[in-house]
Every structure is written in structure tokens, then in C-alpha cells.
Design a protein around this motif. Sequence first.
Motif, short mmCIF file in Angstrom:
data_model
loop_
_atom_site.label_atom_id
_atom_site.label_comp_id
_atom_site.label_asym_id
_atom_site.label_seq_id
_atom_site.Cartn_x
_atom_site.Cartn_y
_atom_site.Cartn_z
N LYS A 118 -13.59 -13.06 -10.30
CA LYS A 118 -13.14 -14.41 -9.94
C LYS A 118 -11.63 -14.48 -9.79
O LYS A 118 -11.12 -15.18 -8.92
CB LYS A 118 -13.63 -15.40 -11.00
N ASN A 119 -10.90 -13.77 -10.64
CA ASN A 119 -9.44 -13.86 -10.66
C ASN A 119 -8.75 -12.84 -9.75
O ASN A 119 -7.53 -12.66 -9.84
CB ASN A 119 -8.92 -13.71 -12.09
N THR A 120 -9.51 -12.18 -8.91
CA THR A 120 -8.93 -11.22 -7.95
C THR A 120 -9.27 -11.70 -6.55
O THR A 120 -10.44 -11.86 -6.21
CB THR A 120 -9.51 -9.81 -8.18
N SER A 121 -8.27 -11.93 -5.74
CA SER A 121 -8.49 -12.37 -4.36
C SER A 121 -8.24 -11.21 -3.40
O SER A 121 -7.60 -10.22 -3.74
CB SER A 121 -7.55 -13.53 -4.02
N THR A 122 -8.75 -11.37 -2.19
CA THR A 122 -8.48 -10.36 -1.17
C THR A 122 -6.98 -10.35 -0.85
O THR A 122 -6.44 -9.30 -0.49
CB THR A 122 -9.30 -10.60 0.11
N ARG A 123 -6.33 -11.48 -1.00
CA ARG A 123 -4.88 -11.54 -0.78
C ARG A 123 -4.17 -10.66 -1.81
O ARG A 123 -3.25 -9.91 -1.48
CB ARG A 123 -4.39 -12.99 -0.88
N ASP A 124 -4.62 -10.73 -3.09
CA ASP A 124 -4.04 -9.89 -4.15
C ASP A 124 -4.21 -8.41 -3.81
O ASP A 124 -3.28 -7.61 -3.98
CB ASP A 124 -4.72 -10.14 -5.50
N ILE A 125 -5.39 -8.06 -3.35
CA ILE A 125 -5.70 -6.66 -3.04
C ILE A 125 -4.85 -6.19 -1.87
O ILE A 125 -4.22 -5.12 -1.93
CB ILE A 125 -7.21 -6.48 -2.75
N ALA A 126 -4.82 -6.98 -0.79
CA ALA A 126 -4.05 -6.61 0.40
C ALA A 126 -2.58 -6.43 0.04
O ALA A 126 -1.94 -5.46 0.47
CB ALA A 126 -4.23 -7.66 1.49
N LYS A 127 -2.05 -7.36 -0.75
CA LYS A 127 -0.63 -7.28 -1.15
C LYS A 127 -0.36 -6.01 -1.95
O LYS A 127 0.63 -5.31 -1.72
CB LYS A 127 -0.26 -8.51 -1.96
N ALA A 128 -1.25 -5.68 -2.88
CA ALA A 128 -1.07 -4.49 -3.72
C ALA A 128 -1.16 -3.20 -2.90
O ALA A 128 -0.52 -2.20 -3.23
CB ALA A 128 -2.10 -4.48 -4.85
N VAL A 129 -1.97 -3.22 -1.84
CA VAL A 129 -2.13 -2.03 -0.98
C VAL A 129 -1.02 -1.99 0.07
O VAL A 129 -0.81 -0.97 0.71
CB VAL A 129 -3.53 -2.02 -0.32
N ASN A 130 -0.33 -3.12 0.23
CA ASN A 130 0.74 -3.26 1.22
C ASN A 130 0.19 -3.27 2.65
O ASN A 130 0.71 -2.60 3.55
CB ASN A 130 1.81 -2.17 1.05
N ILE A 131 -0.90 -4.05 2.82
CA ILE A 131 -1.48 -4.27 4.14
C ILE A 131 -1.72 -5.77 4.29
O ILE A 131 -1.60 -6.53 3.32
CB ILE A 131 -2.81 -3.50 4.34
N THR A 132 -2.10 -6.20 5.47
CA THR A 132 -2.42 -7.61 5.69
C THR A 132 -3.88 -7.87 5.32
O THR A 132 -4.69 -6.93 5.27
CB THR A 132 -2.21 -7.99 7.16
N GLN A 133 -4.20 -9.14 5.10
CA GLN A 133 -5.61 -9.48 4.83
C GLN A 133 -6.51 -9.11 6.01
O GLN A 133 -7.59 -8.56 5.79
CB GLN A 133 -5.76 -10.96 4.49
N PRO A 134 -6.11 -9.39 7.26
CA PRO A 134 -6.95 -8.97 8.39
C PRO A 134 -7.21 -7.45 8.40
O PRO A 134 -8.30 -7.01 8.74
CB PRO A 134 -6.17 -9.42 9.62
N ALA A 135 -6.21 -6.67 7.97
CA ALA A 135 -6.41 -5.22 7.91
C ALA A 135 -7.44 -4.88 6.84
O ALA A 135 -8.28 -3.99 7.02
CB ALA A 135 -5.08 -4.51 7.62
N LEU A 136 -7.39 -5.59 5.72
CA LEU A 136 -8.39 -5.37 4.66
C LEU A 136 -9.79 -5.72 5.19
O LEU A 136 -10.74 -4.98 4.97
CB LEU A 136 -8.05 -6.22 3.43
N TYR A 137 -9.89 -6.84 5.92
CA TYR A 137 -11.19 -7.27 6.45
C TYR A 137 -11.70 -6.32 7.54
O TYR A 137 -12.89 -6.30 7.83
CB TYR A 137 -11.12 -8.70 6.98
#
Length: 193
Positions: free
Chosen positions: A28-47
Amino acid sequence: MKKEKVFEITHHSILETAKELFLTNGYKNTSTRDIAKAVNITQPALYYHFSNKEVLFIEINKQIGSQLKQEIEQIQNASDSLENQLINCTNALLNVYHRDIFSFIHQSAAEMEQENKQKLFYILNDYYLKPLQAIFETSQTPLNTKVSSKKAAQFYLMSLSLLFSTVHQLSTEKERSEQIAELMDMVLHGVIA
């Protein structure tokens, strides 16, 4: 670098980063935005790699579950007492999870679509409960006639919640080992003298 190699490296980085964030902060406390930021990519790239957070979470749980299933099967194949096998299984689970696995999966599933909840529960059953059930089935130590190997595996896994609340806070390996041994004694022999 070739496009396929970049894809592979990014894919792996997303999985490893998301795994650490999910295990540390919870689903619940982890967003795709958090993940993308930590990987240093954009959310669309994650998707591009994973269609949504649920799909990513399920993939991570498959990977973790597959690894732990192999470890549990190796523990089962070692000729050791049931208590030592369960202690080894407990250590394997504690080395991966920062919190109670049963609660972790159930709380995460509460946030998901029905189809993905089912996938998560299949992972719990196939990668954790069935291998643990096999340990109880193949043990030389007989179970109480009122307890099936499936119920024993469920009870063992749910009992671990007592450890997760304290064991990661312990300062020494000896303290951790003592708490695990104490819990396994209670799981196998009960609390009555």
C-alpha cells in the motif's frame, strides 16, 4: 548498448528496486512513482515493462516464492529432524521478509483486483504452503492424528508472525536463534507442560 540489453537491465532493476520497496514499505505504501524514481526512469517507462503495480507485485512474489520454494525443498531433502527443518525454513523466510509473510500477502491482496488476488493466493499456496506441507508429510515425526499436514503448514506459517515483530530488532545472531528455537518448540510441542 543494444536495445534488448538495455531493456533487460532496466527490467531487472525495476524488479529488484520494487522488491526492496515493497518488502520495506509494504504494498500500500509503495507507489509506481516511488519505484520509477528509485530506478531513475519515468512512470511510462515502468509501465512499458509492467502494466501496473499489481502485475509487478505478483511477479516479485513469484520470484521470491520460487527461490524460497527451492530452499524449502532442499531443506526437506536433507535428512534432519522436523524441528531443525522448520528452524532452517524460518531462517530462509526471515532472510527475505521484513514482516510476517501471511499478513504481508493478505494485506496486499486487499488492495487488488479479484483476478490478481487469486494469483497472489496461488503463489502463497504453491510456493510456500505446499512445500511446507511436504516437510510435515515426509517427517519421521508423526503429527497429531487430528492435524493434517496442510493444517500444520498453515499453523507454522501463521505462527511466524510472533517472530517477525521482534526478530529483526534483535542485536545478535544468538538472540535470533534462541527466539526461533523457542517458537519452533511451541509450534511442535505446544505451550502446556
